[in-house]
Scaffold this active site. Structure first.
Site, PDB file in Angstrom:
ATOM      1  N   VAL A 109       0.878  -0.773  -0.109  1.00  0.00           N
ATOM      2  CA  VAL A 109      -0.321  -0.111  -0.040  1.00  0.00           C
ATOM      3  C   VAL A 109       0.495   1.526  -0.261  1.00  0.00           C
ATOM      4  O   VAL A 109       0.478   2.225  -0.746  1.00  0.00           O
ATOM      5  CB  VAL A 109      -0.966  -0.071   1.036  1.00  0.00           C
ATOM      6  CG1 VAL A 109      -2.063   1.513   1.313  1.00  0.00           C
ATOM      7  CG2 VAL A 109      -2.015  -0.667   0.938  1.00  0.00           C
ATOM      8  N   CYS A 110       1.988   1.336   0.492  1.00  0.00           N
ATOM      9  CA  CYS A 110       2.674   2.070   0.738  1.00  0.00           C
ATOM     10  C   CYS A 110       3.072   3.212  -0.313  1.00  0.00           C
ATOM     11  O   CYS A 110       3.408   4.147  -1.125  1.00  0.00           O
ATOM     12  CB  CYS A 110       3.643   2.245   1.574  1.00  0.00           C
ATOM     13  SG  CYS A 110       3.700   1.254   3.579  1.00  0.00           S
ATOM     14  N   PRO A 111       3.608   2.591  -1.508  1.00  0.00           N
ATOM     15  CA  PRO A 111       4.334   3.060  -2.683  1.00  0.00           C
ATOM     16  C   PRO A 111       2.716   3.694  -3.601  1.00  0.00           C
ATOM     17  O   PRO A 111       3.413   4.848  -4.192  1.00  0.00           O
ATOM     18  CB  PRO A 111       4.946   2.559  -3.554  1.00  0.00           C
ATOM     19  CG  PRO A 111       4.626   0.172  -2.702  1.00  0.00           C
ATOM     20  CD  PRO A 111       3.926   0.852  -1.413  1.00  0.00           C
TER      21      PRO A 111
END
Length: 188
Positions: free
Chosen positions: A47-49
Site C-alpha cells: 500500500v505504501c508505494p
C-alpha cells in the site's frame, strides 16, 4: 491522544531526497514553514508505494502552498535510497524521506507500533509555529488520499489567516466559511 495543538518535539533524522546527498533534518528546519510528516510502515511494501506516489502527484501543489513534505518510516536513509533506485513509483518522487530507525519521530508522534518496530500509517500537518494542526491515522490496509490532505491543509491555512472564521465540513477553497457566535447556536 492529545497531540492536536501540541508543539512538535525535538528530533534529528537523516534524509534521502532524489538528486541530493544525505542530509540531516531537525525541528529547526521547519520553523516558519508548514510541514507534512507522512508516516508509513516500511519500504518495499504494498500500500505504501501507492500512497507515496499519490502524495508525489500533489507535491508541486503543496510546495506552492508553502508546505514541505517528509515521508517517514523506521527504515534507514540507505533503504530509502535503494527503494528509490529500484522502484518506478518511488523513483519519481521529489520530496524527502526521513530514516527513523531509532524511532525518535515515531515515538514523538505516538505512532510506533508496540513490539513491531514499524510506524502506523499516519499523517501530521505542522504549522509555521511548530504546532500540530491536523492528524490522520489509518489501519494497515487502508491507504490515504492526497486530495483530501491538500483540502485540509488549505482549510488549516485559511483558518490561521482568518481569525474568527472556521471551515465547515467538505469546505473547499473559495467556499463560504462560518463565524462562530451565539447567533449560530442551534441554527445549523
Amino acid at each position: 491522544m492529545g497531540i492536536i495543538g501540541s508543539t512538535i518535539k525535538p528530533f534529528k533524522a537523516t534524509a534521502f531526497k532524489a538528486g541530493e546527498n544525505f542530509y540531516d533534518v531537525t525541528e529547526k528546519d521547519i520553523e516558519g514553514k508548514w510541514a507534512v510528516f507522512f508516516f508509513y510502515p516500511a519500504d518495499f511494501t504494498f500500500v505504501c508505494p501507492t500512497e507515496l506516489e499519490d502524495l508525489g502527484e500533489h507535491y508541486e501543489m503543496l510546495q506552492k502552498l508553502g508546505v514541505e513534505v517528509f515521508a517517514v518510516s523506521t527504515d534507514t536513509h540507505f533503504s530509502h535510497k535503494a527503494w528509490h533506485d529500484t522502484s518506478e513509483k518511488i523513483g519519481k518522487l521529489k520530496y524527502a524521506f526521513l530514516g527513523d530507525q531509532m524511532h525518535v519521530l515515531s515515538n514523538n508522534f505516538g505512532v510506533l507500533r508496540d513490539g513491531v518496530g514499524l510506524a502506523d500509517r499516519a499523517t501530521f500537518v505542522v504549522d509555521p509555529d511548530g504546532v500540530i494542526q491536523l492528524m490522520e491515522i489509518t489501519c494497515e490496509g487502508v491507504g490515504r488520499n492526497a486530495n483530501e490532505l491538500v483540502r485540509k491543509i488549505r482549510a488549516a491555512q485559511y483558518v490561521r489567516s482568518h481569525p474568527g472564521e472556521v471551515c465547515p465540513a467538505a469546505w473547499e477553497e473559495g467556499s463560504d466559511t462560518l463565524a462562530p457566535s451565539l447567533d449560530l447556536v442551534g441554527k445549523l
